[in-house]
Design a protein around this motif. Structure first.
Motif, PDB file in Angstrom:
ATOM      1  N   ASP A   9       2.076   3.624  -8.232  1.00 54.45           N
ATOM      2  CA  ASP A   9       1.502   4.679  -7.397  1.00 54.45           C
ATOM      3  C   ASP A   9       2.438   5.875  -7.215  1.00 54.45           C
ATOM      4  O   ASP A   9       2.286   6.649  -6.263  1.00 54.45           O
ATOM      5  CB  ASP A   9       1.126   4.120  -6.026  1.00 54.45           C
ATOM      6  N   LYS A  17       4.403   2.460   2.087  1.00 51.64           N
ATOM      7  CA  LYS A  17       5.641   2.942   1.467  1.00 51.64           C
ATOM      8  C   LYS A  17       6.025   4.302   2.033  1.00 51.64           C
ATOM      9  O   LYS A  17       7.202   4.564   2.335  1.00 51.64           O
ATOM     10  CB  LYS A  17       5.463   3.047  -0.053  1.00 51.64           C
ATOM     11  N   ALA A  18       5.035   5.201   2.162  1.00 57.22           N
ATOM     12  CA  ALA A  18       5.313   6.538   2.683  1.00 57.22           C
ATOM     13  C   ALA A  18       5.833   6.460   4.113  1.00 57.22           C
ATOM     14  O   ALA A  18       6.797   7.155   4.480  1.00 57.22           O
ATOM     15  CB  ALA A  18       4.059   7.405   2.612  1.00 57.22           C
ATOM     16  N   GLU A  19       5.210   5.610   4.923  1.00 56.20           N
ATOM     17  CA  GLU A  19       5.686   5.497   6.307  1.00 56.20           C
ATOM     18  C   GLU A  19       7.065   4.870   6.358  1.00 56.20           C
ATOM     19  O   GLU A  19       7.911   5.259   7.174  1.00 56.20           O
ATOM     20  CB  GLU A  19       4.701   4.684   7.144  1.00 56.20           C
ATOM     21  N   ARG A  57       0.890   9.160  -6.486  1.00 57.08           N
ATOM     22  CA  ARG A  57       0.239   9.247  -5.173  1.00 57.08           C
ATOM     23  C   ARG A  57       1.262   9.295  -4.042  1.00 57.08           C
ATOM     24  O   ARG A  57       1.063   9.974  -3.037  1.00 57.08           O
ATOM     25  CB  ARG A  57      -0.706   8.059  -4.956  1.00 57.08           C
ATOM     26  N   LEU A  58       2.355   8.562  -4.218  1.00 56.68           N
ATOM     27  CA  LEU A  58       3.355   8.472  -3.156  1.00 56.68           C
ATOM     28  C   LEU A  58       4.163   9.751  -2.990  1.00 56.68           C
ATOM     29  O   LEU A  58       4.343  10.238  -1.859  1.00 56.68           O
ATOM     30  CB  LEU A  58       4.300   7.295  -3.443  1.00 56.68           C
ATOM     31  N   LEU A 112       3.203  12.595  -0.700  1.00 56.40           N
ATOM     32  CA  LEU A 112       3.145  12.248   0.716  1.00 56.40           C
ATOM     33  C   LEU A 112       4.489  12.444   1.415  1.00 56.40           C
ATOM     34  O   LEU A 112       4.588  12.292   2.637  1.00 56.40           O
ATOM     35  CB  LEU A 112       2.690  10.797   0.893  1.00 56.40           C
ATOM     36  N   HIS A 171       9.486   7.618   5.682  1.00 55.87           N
ATOM     37  CA  HIS A 171       9.586   8.499   6.847  1.00 55.87           C
ATOM     38  C   HIS A 171      10.392   7.842   7.971  1.00 55.87           C
ATOM     39  O   HIS A 171      11.195   8.507   8.649  1.00 55.87           O
ATOM     40  CB  HIS A 171       8.184   8.876   7.351  1.00 55.87           C
ATOM     41  N   PRO A 219       0.819  -1.220   0.000  1.00 60.99           N
ATOM     42  CA  PRO A 219       0.000   0.000   0.000  1.00 60.99           C
ATOM     43  C   PRO A 219       0.851   1.267   0.000  1.00 60.99           C
ATOM     44  O   PRO A 219       1.913   1.311   0.625  1.00 60.99           O
ATOM     45  CB  PRO A 219      -0.809  -0.120   1.296  1.00 60.99           C
ATOM     46  N   THR A 220       0.361   2.278  -0.693  1.00 62.44           N
ATOM     47  CA  THR A 220       1.086   3.536  -0.798  1.00 62.44           C
ATOM     48  C   THR A 220       1.401   4.118   0.571  1.00 62.44           C
ATOM     49  O   THR A 220       2.504   4.634   0.807  1.00 62.44           O
ATOM     50  CB  THR A 220       0.254   4.545  -1.617  1.00 62.44           C
ATOM     51  N   GLU A 221       0.459   4.015   1.496  1.00 58.99           N
ATOM     52  CA  GLU A 221       0.665   4.579   2.832  1.00 58.99           C
ATOM     53  C   GLU A 221       1.784   3.855   3.576  1.00 58.99           C
ATOM     54  O   GLU A 221       2.526   4.469   4.357  1.00 58.99           O
ATOM     55  CB  GLU A 221      -0.639   4.501   3.637  1.00 58.99           C
TER      56      GLU A 221
END
Length: 324
Positions: free
Chosen positions: A76, A45-47, A79-80, A83, A50, A41-43
């Motif tokens: 994505d 990957k973002a976390e 989208r990524l 973020l 971070h 999930p994109t979220e």
């Protein structure tokens, strides 16, 4: 003494002739995840990115603007990337395979891009569907446009030590293509051991050939795979030759979807353990980095392949952590 010293760190004992600091070019979020069969999930990957930044990594390759058909895991990118806007002090390079990829990256405000070439004809055909000369011709306007826009450009060169179709790759051939890639205007060159067959003498020979052709060592990075357990030995030789940029992937994730014999990248934790032990500064907190890889392993549903992650997290040898 059988375990790590107090605090989970090795005792620092320097060797002469090594750099005081190494910049780790973290590739886990792009090269590490691109070959995962299940879409992350994109979220997540973002976390992941971070958390890597929180561990002290300052260069984190974020994604690739390749056509989704070829690498669905990175579909994505649009989208990524937004973020990650709250990481202004972190370099977030993105891969741009062609002019269209560069346009997509520019539209999102990317400031560092990379092109991905090959030292061999077979891999150039498999990966880019064109010859080495044809791929360089495709990259030329991409690099020129990126430089005109003030972007930093990295040139990846794959199959620098061996090719699954062609076997060993002549050092002079690799140096020739590497020089051509730099002559296009790339700021930095990453030498890829895509199938992990390099050994220390081979690494030394290639670096000597490149510097003999006038390539500045501070423009060279190394990207080793650990297929035969040689990645750290090869890295040490590169450091002895003055290289200060080393690619690595958190948790040892990764491989190449277009080279079936390619296995995981050098694990960032294993690299940091060695560099900490040599007294070389990276700015990376090994404990936080290890916790990040344990966290991602939980999301992927399997243990991390990194030896250092496993050594510092023996419980993960039994079951992946879902640590928050």
């Amino acid at each position: 003494m059988t375990g790590p010293s107090a605090g989970g760190l090795p005792m620092a004992v320097a060797l002469p002739g090594l750099p005081a600091r190494v910049r780790i070019h973290e590739v886990g979020a792009r090269d590490g995840l691109q070959n995962e069969k299940s879409v992350v999930p994109t979220e997540v990957k973002a976390e992941f990115i971070h958390r890597l930044a929180g561990a002290g990594l300052t260069t984190i390759e974020a994604t690739s603007f390749v056509h989704p058909k070829w690498v669905p895991q990175l579909a994505d990118a649009e989208r990524l990337f937004p973020l990650l806007g709250d990481l202004p002090d972190i370099a977030l390079p993105v891969l741009v395979p062609n002019a269209r990829g560069l346009e997509r990256a520019l539209a999102l405000g990317a400031r560092r891009v990379a092109v991905f070439g090959s030292a061999t004809e077979s891999f150039a055909r498999a990966n880019l569907n064109r010859s080495v000369a044809g791929s360089l011709a495709m990259f030329a306007p991409v690099v020129a446009r990126a430089r005109a826009e003030g972007l930093h450009v990295r040139g990846y060169l794959s199959m620098c030590f061996g090719d699954p179709w062609e076997g060993a790759v002549p050092v002079a051939r690799v140096a020739e293509v590497a020089k051509e890639l730099l002559d296009l205007g790339c700021d930095e060159l990453s030498l890829g051991d895509t199938i992990g067959v390099a050994t220390p003498g081979h690494v030394a020979a290639l670096l000597t050939e490149l510097t003999g052709r006038g390539v500045a060592v501070d423009a060279i990075g190394v990207h080793f795979h650990d297929t035969y357990g040689q990645a750290l030995a090869n890295t040490l030789v590169a450091l002895q030759h003055g290289v200060t940029t080393v690619d690595a992937s958190a948790g040892g994730l990764g491989g190449c979807p277009f080279a079936k014999s390619a296995t995981g990248n050098l694990a960032t934790e294993d690299l940091v353990w060695m560099l900490d032990g040599l007294g070389i500064d990276t700015g990376v907190d090994l404990g936080r980095l290890t916790a990040t890889s344990r966290w991602l392993a939980g999301r992927l549903g399997r243990p991390s392949p990194s030896r250092t992650v496993r050594a510092l997290s023996p419980e993960q040898a039994q079951s992946p952590s879902s640590e928050e």
